[in-house]
Design a protein around this motif. Structure first.
Motif, PDB file in Angstrom:
ATOM      1  N   UNK A   3     135.933  93.345  70.577  1.00  9.41           N
ATOM      2  CA  UNK A   3     134.804  93.082  69.687  1.00  9.41           C
ATOM      3  C   UNK A   3     133.497  93.481  70.362  1.00  9.41           C
ATOM      4  N   UNK A   4     133.368  93.145  71.643  1.00  9.74           N
ATOM      5  CA  UNK A   4     132.154  93.491  72.396  1.00  9.74           C
ATOM      6  C   UNK A   4     131.967  95.001  72.489  1.00  9.74           C
ATOM      7  N   UNK A   5     133.055  95.710  72.697  1.00  6.81           N
ATOM      8  CA  UNK A   5     132.974  97.172  72.805  1.00  6.81           C
ATOM      9  C   UNK A   5     132.549  97.792  71.485  1.00  6.81           C
ATOM     10  N   UNK A   6     133.103  97.294  70.390  1.00  5.99           N
ATOM     11  CA  UNK A   6     132.739  97.801  69.066  1.00  5.99           C
ATOM     12  C   UNK A   6     131.254  97.572  68.792  1.00  5.99           C
ATOM     13  N   UNK A   7     130.780  96.362  69.062  1.00  7.63           N
ATOM     14  CA  UNK A   7     129.360  96.051  68.858  1.00  7.63           C
ATOM     15  C   UNK A   7     128.476  96.915  69.756  1.00  7.63           C
ATOM     16  N   UNK A   8     128.925  97.152  70.977  1.00  5.21           N
ATOM     17  CA  UNK A   8     128.148  97.950  71.924  1.00  5.21           C
ATOM     18  C   UNK A   8     128.025  99.402  71.468  1.00  5.21           C
ATOM     19  N   UNK A   9     129.098  99.955  70.964  1.00  7.28           N
ATOM     20  CA  UNK A   9     129.052 101.334  70.461  1.00  7.28           C
ATOM     21  C   UNK A   9     128.042 101.462  69.314  1.00  7.28           C
ATOM     22  N   UNK A  10     128.021 100.465  68.449  1.00  8.20           N
ATOM     23  CA  UNK A  10     127.073 100.499  67.323  1.00  8.20           C
ATOM     24  C   UNK A  10     125.636 100.366  67.824  1.00  8.20           C
ATOM     25  N   UNK A  11     125.425  99.523  68.825  1.00  5.63           N
ATOM     26  CA  UNK A  11     124.076  99.358  69.382  1.00  5.63           C
ATOM     27  C   UNK A  11     123.603 100.640  70.057  1.00  5.63           C
ATOM     28  N   UNK A  12     124.503 101.290  70.775  1.00  2.00           N
ATOM     29  CA  UNK A  12     124.155 102.569  71.415  1.00  2.00           C
ATOM     30  C   UNK A  12     123.823 103.625  70.368  1.00  2.00           C
ATOM     31  N   UNK A  13     124.609 103.668  69.296  1.00  2.00           N
ATOM     32  CA  UNK A  13     124.345 104.637  68.228  1.00  2.00           C
ATOM     33  C   UNK A  13     122.988 104.366  67.584  1.00  2.00           C
ATOM     34  N   UNK A  14     122.671 103.092  67.369  1.00  2.00           N
ATOM     35  CA  UNK A  14     121.382 102.741  66.767  1.00  2.00           C
ATOM     36  C   UNK A  14     120.222 103.120  67.681  1.00  2.00           C
ATOM     37  N   UNK A  15     120.466 103.054  68.993  1.00  2.00           N
ATOM     38  CA  UNK A  15     119.434 103.415  69.961  1.00  2.00           C
ATOM     39  C   UNK A  15     119.359 104.921  70.192  1.00  2.00           C
ATOM     40  N   UNK A  16     120.362 105.661  69.706  1.00  2.00           N
ATOM     41  CA  UNK A  16     120.400 107.102  69.914  1.00  2.00           C
ATOM     42  C   UNK A  16     120.707 107.477  71.345  1.00  2.00           C
ATOM     43  N   UNK A  17     121.525 106.643  72.010  1.00  2.00           N
ATOM     44  CA  UNK A  17     121.841 106.860  73.418  1.00  2.00           C
ATOM     45  C   UNK A  17     123.334 107.031  73.637  1.00  2.00           C
ATOM     46  N   UNK A  69     122.789  94.313  72.054  1.00  2.00           N
ATOM     47  CA  UNK A  69     121.508  95.011  71.988  1.00  2.00           C
ATOM     48  C   UNK A  69     121.396  95.944  73.186  1.00  2.00           C
ATOM     49  N   UNK A  70     120.670  97.032  72.984  1.00  2.14           N
ATOM     50  CA  UNK A  70     120.295  97.910  74.087  1.00  2.14           C
ATOM     51  C   UNK A  70     118.854  97.596  74.441  1.00  2.14           C
ATOM     52  N   UNK A  71     118.618  97.258  75.708  1.00  2.00           N
ATOM     53  CA  UNK A  71     117.273  96.968  76.197  1.00  2.00           C
ATOM     54  C   UNK A  71     116.875  98.063  77.178  1.00  2.00           C
ATOM     55  N   UNK A  72     115.689  98.618  76.981  1.00  2.00           N
ATOM     56  CA  UNK A  72     115.263  99.766  77.789  1.00  2.00           C
ATOM     57  C   UNK A  72     113.827  99.576  78.277  1.00  2.00           C
ATOM     58  N   UNK A  73     113.567 100.029  79.489  1.00  2.00           N
ATOM     59  CA  UNK A  73     112.227  99.929  80.059  1.00  2.00           C
ATOM     60  C   UNK A  73     111.250 100.794  79.266  1.00  2.00           C
ATOM     61  N   UNK A  74     110.133 100.167  78.873  1.00  2.00           N
ATOM     62  CA  UNK A  74     109.063 100.891  78.199  1.00  2.00           C
ATOM     63  C   UNK A  74     107.727 100.403  78.733  1.00  2.00           C
ATOM     64  N   UNK A  75     106.731 101.251  78.675  1.00  2.00           N
ATOM     65  CA  UNK A  75     105.382 100.874  79.060  1.00  2.00           C
ATOM     66  C   UNK A  75     104.599 100.533  77.800  1.00  2.00           C
ATOM     67  N   UNK A  76     103.994  99.337  77.752  1.00  2.00           N
ATOM     68  CA  UNK A  76     103.211  98.974  76.586  1.00  2.00           C
ATOM     69  C   UNK A  76     103.451  97.550  76.139  1.00  2.00           C
ATOM     70  N   UNK A  77     103.189  97.293  74.873  1.00  2.00           N
ATOM     71  CA  UNK A  77     103.242  95.937  74.331  1.00  2.00           C
ATOM     72  C   UNK A  77     104.595  95.568  73.734  1.00  2.00           C
ATOM     73  N   UNK A  78     105.431  96.553  73.437  1.00  2.00           N
ATOM     74  CA  UNK A  78     106.716  96.290  72.805  1.00  2.00           C
ATOM     75  C   UNK A  78     107.707  95.728  73.821  1.00  2.00           C
ATOM     76  N   UNK A  79     108.524  94.770  73.381  1.00  2.00           N
ATOM     77  CA  UNK A  79     109.570  94.248  74.257  1.00  2.00           C
ATOM     78  C   UNK A  79     109.540  92.742  74.374  1.00  2.00           C
TER      79      UNK A  79
END
Length: 319
Positions: A56-70, A166-176
């Motif tokens: 189940x975790x792998x399936x959810x992770x694949x969808x999160x990666x696809x949503x992130x475009x990664x 969820x995919x969490x990624x380092x960004x510079x700015x106010x988002x996160x």
């Protein structure tokens, strides 16, 4: 600019089998009316023999990666929250890592029961802020049906299986992630626990709970930690666009929102469809609200949960 951990993709997965209250009442001394009145739950998903926490975790992770475009290769950290791992060891996170085809990254589990996803988010946020990681896969996944006593109608009707990521990624700015606050108080072990474990009984054990006492602690603790996390972010309840709570009980959700002064319209509710999926409930609800378009870029989103231990926590995220 401030380095933050932005949530750039969400995904979820549910077992194939969907069980209604009416179906459950065929084998358990309960009824649809009894369950709905006390919990708000109408359905839950139950894992089949070929479905595990890691699948189940792998399936959810694949969808999160696809949503992130990664691609999976971009991940350098996996933190998986679960109280129902595939094995005592190794970590279920490493099974997900292998299934995704990632040869090497930091991968481990955290165990804080229903608060596990909040703990995992806080760990990933800290590692991303410090530069120890750049792109993290943070997962909440459970097959709680494996540890239920199906003769105890006070607990077995409450839980379901599922996973969110969820995919969490380092960004510079106010988002996160703007703030996160975590707590624990082990004095309340006997109010919500599993009566087994490798070093005590040598068995997995079953869930045991004193519902009224848990309800009382939940409302007080969740409202308190939500206020604490908003204050740390320099915000107030009026600034919140969406609250994504742990989906334990509809009455707890209502009471917590009232105590914080939040409109019910701002609360994401999926407990009626998924029941309590422990560490998976917050990311499952989050993905639901992101997928249907409710949560939009720039929104202030608060996440919160409380679980056995007791553990509890909250995070404030600018989407």
């Amino acid at each position: 600019m401030t380095r933050r951990a932005a949530i750039v993709g969400t995904g979820s997965a549910l077992p194939k089998r969907r069980v209604s209250n009416a179906e459950l009442a065929e084998t358990v001394d309960t009824s649809d009316e009894w369950i709905v009145e006390r919990t708000g739950i109408r359905f839950r998903h139950i894992a089949g023999p070929d479905e595990t926490t890691s699948t189940l975790a792998t399936d959810a992770s694949r969808k999160a990666l696809a949503a992130a475009g990664l691609e999976a290769a971009a991940i350098d950290l996996i933190v998986l929250a679960t109280a129902t791992p595939d094995q005592t060891f190794p970590a279920t996170a490493t099974r997900v890592q292998a299934a995704l085809g990632i040869d090497d990254c930091v991968a481990f589990d955290v165990q804080a029961v229903c608060s596990g996803f909040l703990y995992a988010v806080s760990v990933a946020d800290s590692m991303i802020r410090s530069g120890a990681a750049n792109t993290a896969l943070v997962i909440g996944a459970e097959t709680f049906s494996r540890i239920l006593d199906w003769e105890d109608r006070n607990t077995c009707v409450l839980f379901g299986d599922g996973a969110g990521a969820v995919v969490m990624r380092a960004e510079e700015g106010e988002r996160g992630v703007l703030s996160s606050k975590l707590h624990a108080d082990g004095r309340h072990n006997e109010l919500l626990y599993v009566d087994g474990g490798p070093s005590t009984t040598g068995t997995v054990g079953k869930v045991r709970m004193k519902g009224r006492e848990v309800f009382r602690h939940a409302v007080v603790n969740l409202a308190s930690v939500l206020g604490e996390s908003l204050e740390a972010a320099g915000l107030s309840a009026e600034d919140v666009d969406w609250m994504v709570p742990h989906q334990a009980n509809a009455r707890i959700l209502d009471a917590t929102a009232r105590k914080l002064g939040l409109s019910p319209d701002k609360v994401v509710v999926t407990v009626d469809q998924h029941a309590n999926t422990s560490a998976a409930s917050v990311p499952l609800a989050l993905d639901t609200a992101v997928s249907d378009g409710r949560i939009k870029r720039g929104d202030i989103v608060v996440l919160e949960a409380m679980g056995g231990g007791f553990t509890w926590g909250a995070a404030v995220v600018r989407w």
